[in-house]
Design a protein around this motif. Structure first.
Motif, PDB file in Angstrom:
ATOM      1  N   ASP A 512      -2.618  34.024  51.125  1.00 28.04           N
ATOM      2  CA  ASP A 512      -1.751  34.179  52.280  1.00 28.04           C
ATOM      3  C   ASP A 512      -2.028  35.508  52.947  1.00 28.04           C
ATOM      4  O   ASP A 512      -2.113  36.536  52.310  1.00 28.04           O
ATOM      5  CB  ASP A 512      -0.299  34.130  51.809  1.00 28.04           C
ATOM      6  CG  ASP A 512      -0.093  33.048  50.792  1.00 28.04           C
ATOM      7  OD1 ASP A 512       0.665  32.132  51.058  1.00 28.04           O
ATOM      8  OD2 ASP A 512      -0.712  33.158  49.703  1.00 28.04           O
ATOM      9  N   GLU A 514      -0.181  37.079  54.819  1.00 27.87           N
ATOM     10  CA  GLU A 514       0.949  37.993  55.013  1.00 27.87           C
ATOM     11  C   GLU A 514       0.994  39.079  53.939  1.00 27.87           C
ATOM     12  O   GLU A 514       1.706  40.038  54.044  1.00 27.87           O
ATOM     13  CB  GLU A 514       2.269  37.223  55.028  1.00 27.87           C
ATOM     14  CG  GLU A 514       2.714  36.726  53.702  1.00 27.87           C
ATOM     15  CD  GLU A 514       2.462  35.223  53.553  1.00 27.87           C
ATOM     16  OE1 GLU A 514       3.305  34.558  52.962  1.00 27.87           O
ATOM     17  OE2 GLU A 514       1.426  34.730  54.039  1.00 27.87           O
ATOM     18  N   PHE A 515       0.212  38.905  52.894  1.00 25.13           N
ATOM     19  CA  PHE A 515       0.266  39.890  51.820  1.00 25.13           C
ATOM     20  C   PHE A 515      -0.698  41.038  52.083  1.00 25.13           C
ATOM     21  O   PHE A 515      -1.706  41.199  51.422  1.00 25.13           O
ATOM     22  CB  PHE A 515      -0.035  39.229  50.477  1.00 25.13           C
ATOM     23  CG  PHE A 515       1.041  38.279  50.063  1.00 25.13           C
ATOM     24  CD1 PHE A 515       0.810  36.915  50.035  1.00 25.13           C
ATOM     25  CD2 PHE A 515       2.288  38.755  49.724  1.00 25.13           C
ATOM     26  CE1 PHE A 515       1.816  36.047  49.670  1.00 25.13           C
ATOM     27  CE2 PHE A 515       3.298  37.889  49.369  1.00 25.13           C
ATOM     28  CZ  PHE A 515       3.067  36.523  49.338  1.00 25.13           C
ATOM     29  N   VAL A 516      -0.367  41.800  53.088  1.00 23.60           N
ATOM     30  CA  VAL A 516      -1.194  42.967  53.396  1.00 23.60           C
ATOM     31  C   VAL A 516      -0.737  44.122  52.513  1.00 23.60           C
ATOM     32  O   VAL A 516       0.452  44.448  52.486  1.00 23.60           O
ATOM     33  CB  VAL A 516      -1.036  43.345  54.883  1.00 23.60           C
ATOM     34  CG1 VAL A 516      -1.916  44.537  55.204  1.00 23.60           C
ATOM     35  CG2 VAL A 516      -1.376  42.163  55.752  1.00 23.60           C
ATOM     36  N   PRO A 517      -1.640  44.694  51.783  1.00 23.03           N
ATOM     37  CA  PRO A 517      -1.189  45.761  50.887  1.00 23.03           C
ATOM     38  C   PRO A 517      -0.699  46.976  51.657  1.00 23.03           C
ATOM     39  O   PRO A 517      -1.201  47.290  52.729  1.00 23.03           O
ATOM     40  CB  PRO A 517      -2.439  46.096  50.075  1.00 23.03           C
ATOM     41  CG  PRO A 517      -3.551  45.307  50.612  1.00 23.03           C
ATOM     42  CD  PRO A 517      -3.057  44.410  51.672  1.00 23.03           C
TER      43      PRO A 517
ATOM     44  N   LEU B 287      -0.379  45.300  45.729  1.00 21.70           N
ATOM     45  CA  LEU B 287       0.118  45.246  47.102  1.00 21.70           C
ATOM     46  C   LEU B 287       0.865  46.505  47.491  1.00 21.70           C
ATOM     47  O   LEU B 287       0.743  46.972  48.611  1.00 21.70           O
ATOM     48  CB  LEU B 287       1.039  44.034  47.278  1.00 21.70           C
ATOM     49  CG  LEU B 287       0.379  42.667  47.178  1.00 21.70           C
ATOM     50  CD1 LEU B 287       1.416  41.568  47.300  1.00 21.70           C
ATOM     51  CD2 LEU B 287      -0.675  42.511  48.263  1.00 21.70           C
ATOM     52  N   TYR B 323       7.572  41.385  51.699  1.00 19.92           N
ATOM     53  CA  TYR B 323       6.898  40.100  51.863  1.00 19.92           C
ATOM     54  C   TYR B 323       7.905  38.958  51.795  1.00 19.92           C
ATOM     55  O   TYR B 323       7.946  38.198  50.824  1.00 19.92           O
ATOM     56  CB  TYR B 323       5.849  39.906  50.758  1.00 19.92           C
ATOM     57  CG  TYR B 323       4.865  41.040  50.682  1.00 19.92           C
ATOM     58  CD1 TYR B 323       3.906  41.183  51.675  1.00 19.92           C
ATOM     59  CD2 TYR B 323       4.900  41.952  49.643  1.00 19.92           C
ATOM     60  CE1 TYR B 323       3.009  42.227  51.618  1.00 19.92           C
ATOM     61  CE2 TYR B 323       4.007  42.996  49.584  1.00 19.92           C
ATOM     62  CZ  TYR B 323       3.058  43.130  50.572  1.00 19.92           C
ATOM     63  OH  TYR B 323       2.178  44.152  50.525  1.00 19.92           O
TER      64      TYR B 323
END
Lengths: 848, 326
Positions: A512, A514-517, B287, B323
Motif C-alpha cells: 500500500d 499510503e505507508f510512507v515512512p 515506518l 496510517y
C-alpha cells in the motif's frame, strides 16, 4: 689400395677439376650428373660402398667446391635455371648434416651483401622448408657415436640453434622470414616431432617384429635428445658477436612440442616412454630450462606426469630443479604452474617422498625468522602458497607420519611471523597456520585467527582445498577445451539469485502506497542521560564511579566538554591525562578505544605543553604496556596534526559539539543562528557584492610553540633499555611506531622555528638506527628523512645539516638498491627524489 | 529525486494523570456504542484508570491490587467485564456495567513473574484463561468463570525453557482446539496444543528472554520482541511447525511489548529506549520511530479504529493516529 675406393676419389677429383676450370655448361652438367649417382638418387646408382665413401669423405669437399663456383655467370651456363636446380639438388638430397654445415659455413664466409650470400640464404630457406632439418636430426640419431662425433655434434647443434642469430647478423635487413626466431623455432619443434614420430614408428615396427615389450633403451638417439635441450637455452650457445634481439627459443620450441606431445602421449605407452627418455637424457646444464618449459606449457599435473615420467627420481639435476630451484630460488612461476608442478610430484608413489621433503623444507624456509626479514614479500607469498598446495596434495597418513617435525617448524614459523611488524607477513602467518594446523593435526584444537578477508586470503584458502582427482578438460588437450560443465551451472546460479529477490519486491509491488515512512533520523543509539556536565565531573565519574552507565556516559561526553571549556580543562589536564592513559575498558563500550583516544587528543590540544610533557615522560616510564606506549605515540601525532591545522581556532568547537539527539540544547543553537542570519540577509540591502567568498583560514601554526614538548623528550631515552621496555631489543614494533611518529611530528613542524634543531636531532636518530633489521623500523626512518627534507627550509638544510645530508644520501642510495623490502626501497627513492628537488631548487639560485 | 521524508509525527494527544508508570493499556468499546472507545491503563501503583478518549479525562479509577503494579488488562466481549492482573498475585474480574466498578471475582495466581495472562473467549459464558502456573516453567489453563484448572502445561524437564514470559491463546478457524503461543525466558517461542498438553513446535528466535509477542492468525505469522536488539518474525505452517522468517535488527536493545494492529497492516513495539517503532506488518519495513516518551515504554495498544496508545515509565500515555485504517 682398393681400386673402387680410388675410383670414387678419382671421379671426385676429376669433377672438381672440371668444375674449377671448365666454362662449358654441358660438360659441367654431365659431370655433376655423374656424381649424383653416388647420392643414390638416379636410376643407376653407384655401389653402396662407393656411395658410402663419397658421402663420408668427399661430399663436404665437393659441396664447398660447388659453393665456390656460385656466380651469376656460372648459373647461366645452362638455360632455364637447370644449373641452379642441379646445384641445389646436391644440398637438398645429399646427407643433410654435411649440407647444412657447408651452407652455414659458406653463408658466414660470404661477403655481405652479395649475390652469393642471397643465393645461399634462399637455398637454406628451401632446405628448411622441405624438412631437411628433420633429416639432420634423424641422421644424428642413426649414427653410431664415434670418438670424433661429439665435437661435430656440438658444432652442428651450435649452428642449428644459432641459426636465427647468425643469419640475422649476416643478412641484416634482407633477412628472410623463415629465419626469424618466431618462425624458425616452431619449425624446429615440428621437425623434432617428426623425428620422434620416425623413432616411434621404428620402435613400434621392431616391437611387433620381435614380439617384445618395448624397451626404452633400444634406440640410439643421443644426437636428437641433445637437440632438444640445446634448443632450450639459446642464449648460452649464442655466439658472442651476434646482436640479435634476445629471444627465448625454449618457449617457442616447447610451445609447439608440449601440446602435441600431450595429445600423442595420451593413449600411447610408446610415446610416453620416448618422451621420458627424451627428458631423462637432457644434459644437466639444460635441464632447468627444459623442465621449466614443460611445467609452463603443460596444462596440468596429469599431463606433466605423462610427459616427464619419473625424471625427478632419476636425475639429480632434475630433482634439484623441481624440488628446490622452482620452489625456493625462483618465485616467478604462476599459480597454475606451481599447481601442476606440485601435483606432478604428488602423482606417483616414488615422487611423493619428494613432495613430503619439499613440504618440510618449505615450512622450514617459511618459518625461518631470518628469511622473514630478508626475503621479499612476493617470495614469502609464493612459498606460503606452495605450502598450501603441498598440504592439499598430501594425505592424512603421510602427514601423520611426520607430524612432529612439521608441527615444530610450523609453530616456529608462526611465532616468528606473528612477531613481525609488517601486517602482510603476519597475515600470511595466520592463514598458513590455520590451514596447516588443521591438516597436520586435525584432532587438535583448531587454530583460529582474526584477519580481514580479501582477494589474497580467498585465493590462498582456495588453494588449500584438495583438487578433484582428474579434471577432464585439461586431459583432453588444448585442441578442444569444452567448459560445458560450467556454463549451465552459472546460469542456474544466476537464475536462482534473483529469485530470492522477487519474493521481497513482489510483496512490495502491491504494497500500500499510503505507508510512507516518516523521518527516522532520531532513531539512534541510546545513551544514558546521566552524562556529567563538567570536566571535573567526568574525571570523578571515570575514576571513582562504580556506576557503569555514568562511566560510559562520561567517556562519551568528555571530548565535547574539553573543547567547550578549555579553562576548566587546563586546571585538571595532567590529572585527566593520567586517568585516561590508565583507563581500562571495564564494560563492553562500543568504540572505547576511539573515545579514549579522541578525549586524549582533545586534552592534548587544549593544554599542549603540559599534557605533551606528561605523555612523553610516560612513554619511557616503567610500568606501561606496549599498547599504552603506542597509544601515547598516536595521541601525540593526532594532537600535533590538530594543532598545526591552519584555521583551527575557528572550527575547533565544531568537533566537540554533541549530537542533537542526546542533548537537545546543542542542536538548537545552530538552527537558531541560521534562522537569524537568514533573516538579516533578507532584510539587508547590499550595494556591492564583491568578495563574497570567504578568505582561506589563516593563522599562526599553533604547533610552533609546543613542538619541542612533543618531539625532543621522545628522542631522549630510546637507547636505554628498561626492564619492561627495550626499544632496541624485542620491542621493535614500538620502535617502528616511534620512528613513524617522529617523522610525522617533523612533518607537522613545517614553518616552525624549531624545525631546524628537530631535523638535526632526527637525522642523528636515523643515523644511529639505519641498519636496523626490521623493515617496519626502516620504513619509519626513511619517512622521517623525507619529513626532514620537506620541513626544514632548504637554505638551513645546506647550512646546518650538510654533512648529515650527504651521509644520508649515500645510505638512501644503498637502501633504494639493495633493501629486501619493497616499501623501503620505494620510500628511499622518494627521499632521494626530494633531495634531487632540493638541489634543483638551489642550483638556479647559485648559477646566475 | 525522492521527496524528503515526512517529519516525525506528533502524538494526537497525551493523557497525563496516571501519577505513576503506565504498565499496561487496553482499549475497550464504550458502553452502548458511544462514539469513541475507552482506554484502560494499569499503573505501577496498582491503580487502573479508565480514560474517556472524548473528554481525555479519567472516567474512573479502580483500586484492587493493593498498591502493586497492574501488569495486564483485558475486557471480555460478553458484558463489560474487565480482567486485571496485578503483581499482588491476584487476577481480578471487575464488573463495569452501568457505572459499577466492583470486583466480582478473583483468581489467586502462584507466579510472581511479569508474565501477562491471555484469554480465549469461547462460548457464551465460558472462556479460557492462561496464566503462569505454580512451577516456574508452567502455564496454567483455567476455565472461567468456574476457575477450574483445565490443565497445566509444563515443558519437558530437559528442555530448559525457563519461565514463560508472554502468552497468547488462540484458536484456528478450522479447528476447535485451543492453541497457546508462549514466549520463554530462553528466547524461544513454543506452540502448545492445549487439549493434548503437548508442545507442537518450538523455535528459538532470540538469545534473550522473549518479552512480548503477537500473532496474526489469518496469515499464521507472528512477531516477537525480546531483551536483545532484534525483532523476530516467525510463521506457522500447516503441520503446526514454527519457522523463523526473519529477524529485524533494531538500533537499541529491549522490546517490552509488541502489538499488531487489528487490521493487520502495521505493528508497533514498545522499546526500552523510550521509543515506539512502527513497522509495516507484511514487509517489516520500518515506518516510524516515535520518540516522545522520556522513559522506558512499557506497553502499546491498538484500538479497533486504528488508534495507537503507548504507556511509559514517564507516567504519560500518548495516543497516536498513524496510517489511518481504510
Amino acid at each position: 689400395m682398393d681400386p673402387e675406393v680410388s675410383a670414387v676419389r678419382l671421379t671426385v677429383w676429376e669433377a672438381v677439376h672440371i668444375l674449377s676450370s671448365s666454362e662449358d655448361g654441358g660438360r659441367i652438367f654431365c659431370t655433376l650428373g655423374s656424381l649424383k649417382r653416388y647420392l643414390g638418387a638416379t636410376e643407376n646408382p653407384a655401389l653402396p660402398e662407393e656411395q658410402e665413401e663419397f658421402v663420408r669423405i668427399h661430399f663436404s669437399t665437393f659441396l664447398r667446391c660447388l659453393v665456390s663456383k656460385l656466380s651469376p655467370d656460372w648459373l647461366e651456363l645452362l638455360p632455364d635455371g637447370q644449373m641452379e636446380e642441379l646445384w641445389a639438388s646436391f644440398f637438398l638430397e645429399g646427407p643433410a648434416d654435411q649440407a647444412f654445415l657447408v651452407l652455414m659455413e659458406s653463408i658466414e664466409g660470404a661477403a655481405s651483401p652479395s649475390f652469393c650470400l642471397m643465393k645461399m640464404a634462399q637455398l637454406l630457406a628451401r632446405f628448411l622448408s622441405v624438412g631437411r632439418m628433420a633429416a639432420v636430426m634423424e641422421g644424428q640419431c642413426r649414427q653410431q657415436a664415434g670418438p670424433a662425433f661429439p665435437l661435430l655434434q656440438e658444432t652442428l647443434l651450435t649452428k642449428v640453434v644459432g641459426l636465427p642469430d647468425r643469419l640475422g647478423n649476416r643478412l641484416q635487413r634482407e633477412n628472410l622470414a623463415t629465419f626469424l626466431p618466431q618462425n624458425y623455432f616452431p619449425l624446429l619443434g615440428e621437425e623434432v616431432l617428426r623425428v620422434l614420430q620416425v623413432v616411434v614408428d621404428s620402435l613400434r615396427a621392431r616391437c611387433t617384429l620381435m614380439a617384445l615389450p618395448p624397451s626404452p633403451s633400444c634406440p640410439r638417439w643421443p644426437g636428437l635428445l641433445r637437440l632438444l635441450p640445446v634448443s632450450g637455452p639459446g642464449e648460452s650457445l649464442r655466439p658472442r658477436e651476434t646482436e640479435a634481439p634476445v629471444c627465448f627459443p625454449s618457449e617457442e620450441v616447447l610451445g609447439v612440442l608440449v601440446p602435441r606431445l600431450t595429445v600423442l602421449t595420451q593413449g600411447s605407452c610408446l610415446w610416453q616412454r620416448v618422451c621420458w627418455c627424451l627428458v631423462e637424457r637432457v644434459p644437466d646444464w639444460a635441464m632447468e630450462a627444459v623442465l621449466k618449459g614443460f611445467v609452463e606449457a603443460a596444462p596440468g599435473p596429469e599431463v606433466l606426469s605423462r610427459l616427464l615420467g619419473n625424471v625427478v627420481t632419476k636425475s639429480k639435476k632434475a630433482q634439484f630443479v623441481m624440488t628446490r630451484k622452482l620452489l625456493f630460488l625462483q618465485y616467478s612461476c604462476t599459480m597454475p604452474m606451481l599447481q601442476s608442478l606440485l601435483g606432478y610430484l604428488a602423482m606417483d608413489s616414488q615422487r611423493r617422498s619428494l613432495l613430503m621433503q619439499a613440504l618440510k623444507e618449505l615450512l622450514e624456509t617459511w618459518g625461518s625468522s631470518s628469511a622473514i626479514r630478508h626475503v621479499p614479500l612476493v617470495q614469502q607469498r609464493y612459498v606460503s602458497k606452495a605450502i598450501l598446495i603441498c598440504l592439499a596434495h598430501l594425505g592424512e597418513a603421510e602427514l601423520r607420519d611426520s607430524r612432529d617435525e612439521l608441527l615444530a617448524s610450523l609453530m616456529e614459523g608462526v611465532k616468528s611471523r606473528l612477531d613481525s611488524s609488517l601486517p602482510p607477513v603476519r597475515r600470511l602467518g595466520m592463514i598458513v597456520a590455520e590451514v596447516a594446523s588443521a591438516r597436520i593435526h586435525p584432532e587438535g584444537p583448531p587454530l583460529k585467527f582474526q584477519y580481514e578477508e580479501d582477494e589474497l586470503t580467498r585465493e590462498m584458502l582456495a588453494l588449500a582445498m584438495p583438487r578433484p582427482a582428474a579434471d577432464g578438460p585439461s586431459e583432453a588437450g588444448p585442441s578442444f577445451a569444452p567448459v560445458s560443465g560450467e556454463t549451465p551451472d552459472r546460469e542456474t546460479v544466476d537464475r536462482s539469485g534473483p529469485q530470492t529477490g522477487p519474493e521481497g519486491s513482489d510483496s512490495e509491488l502491491d504494497s500500500d502506497d499510503e505507508f510512507v515512512p516518516y523521518d527516522m533520523s532520531v532513531d539512534r543509539e541510546q545513551r544514558s542521560s546521566k552524562a556529567p556536565s563538567y570536566v571535573r565531573g567526568c574525571l570523578e565519574a571515570l575514576t571513582g564511579s562504580e556506576d557503569w552507565e555514568r562511566w560510559e556516559a562520561a567517556l562519551w561526553a568528555l571530548e565535547g566538554l574539553i573543547f567547550r571549556s578549555p579553562a576548566a580543562t587546563q586546571e585538571v589536564s595532567v590529572e585527566l591525562a593520567k586517568v585516561l592513559l590508565h583507563l581500562e575498558e571495564k564494560t563492553a563500550v562500543v568504540g572505547f578505544e576511539g573515545l579514549r583516544q579522541r578525549a586524549l587528543v582533545a586534552l592534548t590540544v587544549t593544554d599542549p605543553a603540559r599534557v605533551a610533557e606528561y605523555l612523553t615522560t610516560q612513554f619511557y616510564a616503567l610500568n606501561y604496556s606496549l599498547r599504552q606506549r603506542m597509544d601515547i605515540l598516536d595521541v601525540l601525532t593526532l594532537a600535533a596534526q590538530e594543532l598545526s591545522r591552519p584555521g583551527r581556532l575557528g572550527k575547533a568547537p565544531q568537533r566537540g559539539s554533541p549530537d542533537p539527539g542526546s542533548q537537545p540544547g546543542g542542536a538548537v543553537v545552530p538552527a537558531w543562528r541560521a534562522v537569524v542570519e537568514e533573516r538579516v540577509r533578507r532584510k539587508t540591502r547590499r550595494f556591492s557584492k564583491g568578495s563574497a567568498g570567504r578568505a582561506p583560514a589563516v593563522g599562526p601554526n599553533e604547533f610552533n610553540s609546543v613542538a619541542g614538548y612533543f618531539f625532543f623528550p621522545l628522542l631522549q631515552h630510546f637507547d636505554r633499555p628498561l626492564v619492561t621496555f627495550d626499544l632496541l631489543g624485542d620491542d621493535q614494533l614500538v620502535l617502528g611506531r616511534l620512528a613513524h611518529t617522529l617523522g610525522a611530528l617533523m612533518y607537522l613542524a613545517v614553518n616552525t622555528t624549531v624545525a631546524v634543531p628537530m631535523g638535526k636531532a632526527l637525522l642523528e636518530f636515523v643515523w644511529a638506527l639505519r641498519f636496523h633489521g626490521d623493515a617496519y623500523v626502516r620504513q619509519g626512518l626513511l619517512s622521517a628523512v623525507s619529513a626532514v627534507l620537506l620541513s626544514v627550509p632548504a637554505e638551513r638544510l645546506l647550512a646546518d645539516l650538510l654533512d648529515e645530508l650527504l651521509e644520508a644520501r649515500s645510505w638512501l642510495g644503498d637502501v633504494a638498491e639493495k633493501d629486501p623490502d619493497k616499501d623501503c626501497r620505494l620510500l628511499a627513492v622518494k627521499a632521494l627524489l626530494l633531495l634531487e628537488k632540493l638541489r634543483d631548487k638551489l642550483l638556479p639560485l647559485s648559477s646566475p | 529525486m525522492a521527496a524528503p521524508p515526512l517529519p516525525p509525527p506528533d502524538p494526537q494527544f497525551v493523557l497525563r494523570g496516571a501519577q505513576s508508570a503506565v504498565h499496561t493499556l487496553h482499549f475497550c468499546e464504550g458502553a452502548q456504542g458511544q462514539g469513541r472507545p475507552l482506554l484502560l491503563s494499569g499503573s505501577l501503583r496498582g491503580l487502573v484508570h479508565i480514560w474517556s478518549l472524548q473528554t481525555r479525562r479519567v472516567v474512573a479509577t479502580l483500586d484492587g491490587h493493593g498498591g502493586q503494579c497492574v501488569t495486564w488488562l483485558q475486557t471480555l466481549p460478553q458484558g463489560p467485564q474487565l480482567l486485571s492482573q496485578g503483581r499482588d498475585l491476584k487476577l481480578c474480574v471487575w464488573d463495569l456495567a452501568e457505572g459499577r466498578n466492583a470486583v466480582v471475582d478473583s483468581v489467586l495466581l502462584e507466579s510472581v513473574g511479569f508474565c501477562r495472562g491471555s484469554v480465549l473467549a469461547g462460548g457464551l459464558q465460558r472462556w479460557l484463561l492462561a496464566v503462569p502456573g505454580r512451577g516456574s516453567d508452567e502455564v496454567q489453563i483455567l476455565e472461567m468463570p468456574s476457575k477450574t484448572s483445565v490443565c497445566s502445561l509444563k515443558p519437558e524437564a530437559q528442555a530448559r525453557l525457563g519461565m514463560p514470559m508472554c502468552l497468547q491463546l488462540w484458536q484456528a478457524d478450522s479447528s476447535p482446539r485451543p492453541l497457546l503461543l508462549a514466549g520463554y525466558e530462553d528466547g524461544s517461542v513454543a506452540l502448545w496444543d492445549v487439549s493434548s498438553r503437548k508442545v507442537c513446535s518450538r523455535v528459538s528466535c532470540h538469545t534473550e528472554p522473549v518479552m512480548g509477542l503477537d500473532f496474526d492468525s489469518q496469515e499464521a505469522r507472528g512477531v516477537s520482541g525480546s531483551a536483545e536488539k532484534a525483532l523476530a518474525v516467525w510463521s506457522l505452517d500447516e503441520q503446526q511447525a514454527l519457522q523463523v522468517r526473519g529477524t529485524h535488527v533494531l538500533t537499541n536493545p529491549g522490546i517490552a511489548d509488541v502489538k499488531i494492529r487489528p487490521d493487520r497492516k502495521i505493528l508497533a513495539t514498545a522499546g526500552w529506549d523510550h521509543r515506539v517503532r512502527v513497522f509495516h506488518w507484511r514487509t517489516m519495513k520500518p515506518l516510524a520511530v516515535l520518540a516522545f516518551h522520556s522513559a522506558t515504554v512499557h506497553c502499546v495498544a491498538f484500538a479497533d479504529d486504528g488508534l495507537l496508545a503507548t504507556g511509559s515509565g514517564d507516567q504519560r500515555i500518548s495516543v497516536w493516529s498513524l496510517y489511518p485504517c481504510t
